[in-house]
Design an enzyme around this catalytic site. Structure first.
Site, PDB file in Angstrom:
ATOM      1  N   SER A 129       1.916  -5.075   3.353  1.00  0.00           N
ATOM      2  CA  SER A 129       3.464  -5.125   3.453  1.00  0.00           C
ATOM      3  C   SER A 129       4.118  -6.030   2.755  1.00  0.00           C
ATOM      4  O   SER A 129       5.624  -6.056   3.328  1.00  0.00           O
ATOM      5  CB  SER A 129       3.570  -5.055   5.067  1.00  0.00           C
ATOM      6  OG  SER A 129       3.007  -6.266   5.432  1.00  0.00           O
TER       7      SER A 129
ATOM      8  N   SER B  57       1.436  -9.335  10.882  1.00  0.00           N
ATOM      9  CA  SER B  57       0.719  -8.353  10.108  1.00  0.00           C
ATOM     10  C   SER B  57      -0.818  -8.658  10.239  1.00  0.00           C
ATOM     11  O   SER B  57      -1.488  -9.383   9.779  1.00  0.00           O
ATOM     12  CB  SER B  57       1.249  -8.646   8.473  1.00  0.00           C
ATOM     13  OG  SER B  57       0.258  -8.033   7.519  1.00  0.00           O
TER      14      SER B  57
ATOM     15  N   GLU C  68       0.174  -0.008  16.406  1.00  0.00           N
ATOM     16  CA  GLU C  68      -0.496   0.939  16.196  1.00  0.00           C
ATOM     17  C   GLU C  68      -1.324   1.257  17.306  1.00  0.00           C
ATOM     18  O   GLU C  68      -1.651   2.684  17.658  1.00  0.00           O
ATOM     19  CB  GLU C  68      -1.527   0.746  14.911  1.00  0.00           C
ATOM     20  CG  GLU C  68      -2.070   2.068  14.452  1.00  0.00           C
ATOM     21  CD  GLU C  68      -3.097   1.724  13.111  1.00  0.00           C
ATOM     22  OE1 GLU C  68      -2.646   0.801  12.255  1.00  0.00           O
ATOM     23  OE2 GLU C  68      -4.211   2.145  13.204  1.00  0.00           O
TER      24      GLU C  68
ATOM     25  N   ASN D 186      -3.372  -6.895   8.754  1.00  0.00           N
ATOM     26  CA  ASN D 186      -4.203  -6.960   7.715  1.00  0.00           C
ATOM     27  C   ASN D 186      -3.964  -8.054   7.003  1.00  0.00           C
ATOM     28  O   ASN D 186      -4.933  -8.562   6.279  1.00  0.00           O
ATOM     29  CB  ASN D 186      -3.999  -5.855   6.711  1.00  0.00           C
ATOM     30  CG  ASN D 186      -2.562  -5.927   5.983  1.00  0.00           C
ATOM     31  OD1 ASN D 186      -2.967  -6.412   5.051  1.00  0.00           O
ATOM     32  ND2 ASN D 186      -1.446  -5.269   6.543  1.00  0.00           N
TER      33      ASN D 186
ATOM     34  N   CYS E 169       0.981  -1.304   0.136  1.00  0.00           N
ATOM     35  CA  CYS E 169      -0.008  -0.051   0.044  1.00  0.00           C
ATOM     36  C   CYS E 169       0.943   1.442  -0.166  1.00  0.00           C
ATOM     37  O   CYS E 169       2.126   1.012   0.066  1.00  0.00           O
ATOM     38  CB  CYS E 169      -0.906  -0.058   1.311  1.00  0.00           C
ATOM     39  SG  CYS E 169       0.105  -0.147   2.694  1.00  0.00           S
TER      40      CYS E 169
HETATM   41  S1  SF4 Z   1      -2.247  -0.779   5.500  1.00  0.00           S
HETATM   42 FE1  SF4 Z   1      -1.454   0.710   7.109  1.00  0.00          FE
HETATM   43  S2  SF4 Z   1       0.631   1.616   6.070  1.00  0.00           S
HETATM   44 FE2  SF4 Z   1      -0.919   0.946   4.612  1.00  0.00          FE
HETATM   45  S3  SF4 Z   1      -2.270   2.451   3.844  1.00  0.00           S
HETATM   46 FE3  SF4 Z   1      -3.435   1.474   5.500  1.00  0.00          FE
HETATM   47  S4  SF4 Z   1      -2.520   2.416   7.296  1.00  0.00           S
HETATM   48 FE4  SF4 Z   1      -1.192   3.072   5.907  1.00  0.00          FE
END
Ligand code: SF4
Length: 329
Positions: free
Chosen positions: A278, A233, A137, A235, A23
């Protein structure tokens, strides 16, 4: 005349999700470390993993980055980069005390949530921060206003919430949560707190939402969904959960192609592939190569959004890069 396609048809296929992988915030954070290494020379200290991916961390280590857990591990006066996940204000203060040169690679979309937290705390709201306990975070965001913020770790955390004034409560969230689970948490909170206010704009970021959306599209057709990403991670872990919830018969998280167990593919005809925010795409390409060697040669890329967002490098780094360029001219 077009040559006939003689590729053997195996009946095995891959549905490749797009968007997937890097991202804008991760791209910026990794570039920040790379540019800092070029500009200041090795070693460059990075507080926490710059992004939650093993391969990225190892690659940057090989270039001269040293990853530390806390500022105390950084020699006084050295350069330290704060990771994409953001830090609490006390971390900046510690860096200043140790005369560290701090470069902040916090994703601007995380910074936005910090700003919301500061604003609502200044207005004396109780802030319900939906997120995973212990995630970097969440620690950083909660550190903006510890007296006003309480963590709600999913729908089951709702019953523990206590507020001072039910008419002055707002919810915020970690950027990398499951969209559906967060909606469920908010719905439960609203049954207890009907006047609960929502954040001014979505806290779950575009990259998290987009990656979940495309996985939901492909999952019902998949025997197996393979998500490339690291265990820490958030996400990436959510993508496996979303795939299973959306109908994939199995879902696995792998850092590298060699972790794929042939038994997972034994009865599969359709394999879904995606990656967390990531993850560099070379790791996905290695997974596709691994699958092709096992007969999964037909790859359909399923696109549900095109992402064009980019973020510029941190101001403090850009300033030094400009000064160095001027000195060279
Ligand atoms: S996943 Fe995390 S680093 Fe990537 S755009 Fe979203 S908030 Fe930003």
């Amino acid at each position: 005349m077009t040559e006939p396609d003689t590729t053997p048809r195996t009946g095995k296929r891959v549905l490749l999700a797009k968007p997937r992988g890097y991202c804008a915030g991760v791209d910026r954070a990794v570039q920040t470390v790379e540019e800092a290494l070029k500009l200041y020379g090795a070693p460059i200290y990075v507080r926490k993993q710059i992004v939650h991916n093993k391969h990225v961390v190892r690659t940057l280590e090989a270039k001269g980055a040293i990853f530390v857990e806390e500022n105390e591990e950084v020699p006084a006066g050295a350069t330290v980069i704060f990771s994409a996940h953001g830090v609490a204000p006390e971390v900046y203060a510690q860096a200043k005390e140790r005369s560290l040169k701090a470069i902040d690679a916090t994703c601007p979309l995380v910074t936005k949530v910090h700003q919301e937290a500061r604003r609502f705390a200044a207005e004396d709201y109780d802030i319900l921060l939906i997120g995973h306990e212990g995630h970097e975070e969440v620690i950083g965001t909660a550190g903006e206003a510890p007296a006003h913020i309480q963590l709600v770790d999913g729908p089951d955390g709702v019953d523990k919430v206590t507020v001072r004034d039910p008419s002055k409560v707002v919810w915020l969230s970690q950027t990398t949560l499951s969209v559906d689970e967060t909606l469920e948490t908010v719905a439960r909170l609203k049954t207890r707190l009907p006047l609960l206010q929502s954040p001014p704009s979505d806290d779950i970021c575009y990259a998290t939402s987009n990656r979940q959306h495309v996985v939901k599209e492909i999952a019902p057709d998949c025997d197996v969904v393979i998500v490339v990403g690291s265990r820490n991670s958030s996400n990436s872990v959510r993508l496996v959960e979303v795939a299973l919830d959306a109908g994939a018969r199995a879902g696995y998280l792998v850092d590298f192609a060699h972790e794929i167990d042939d038994a997972w593919l034994a009865d599969a005809r359709t394999v879904g592939v995606t990656s967390g925010a990531s993850v560099p795409d070379e790791l996905v390409q290695q997974v596709l190569g691994h699958l092709a060697e096992r007969g999964f040669t037909d790859v359909d890329e399923i696109t549900t959004a095109n992402e064009r967002l980019t973020f510029s490098l941190p101001q403090e780094l850009k300033r030094d890069m400009k000064a160095a360029a001027t000195a060279r001219a």
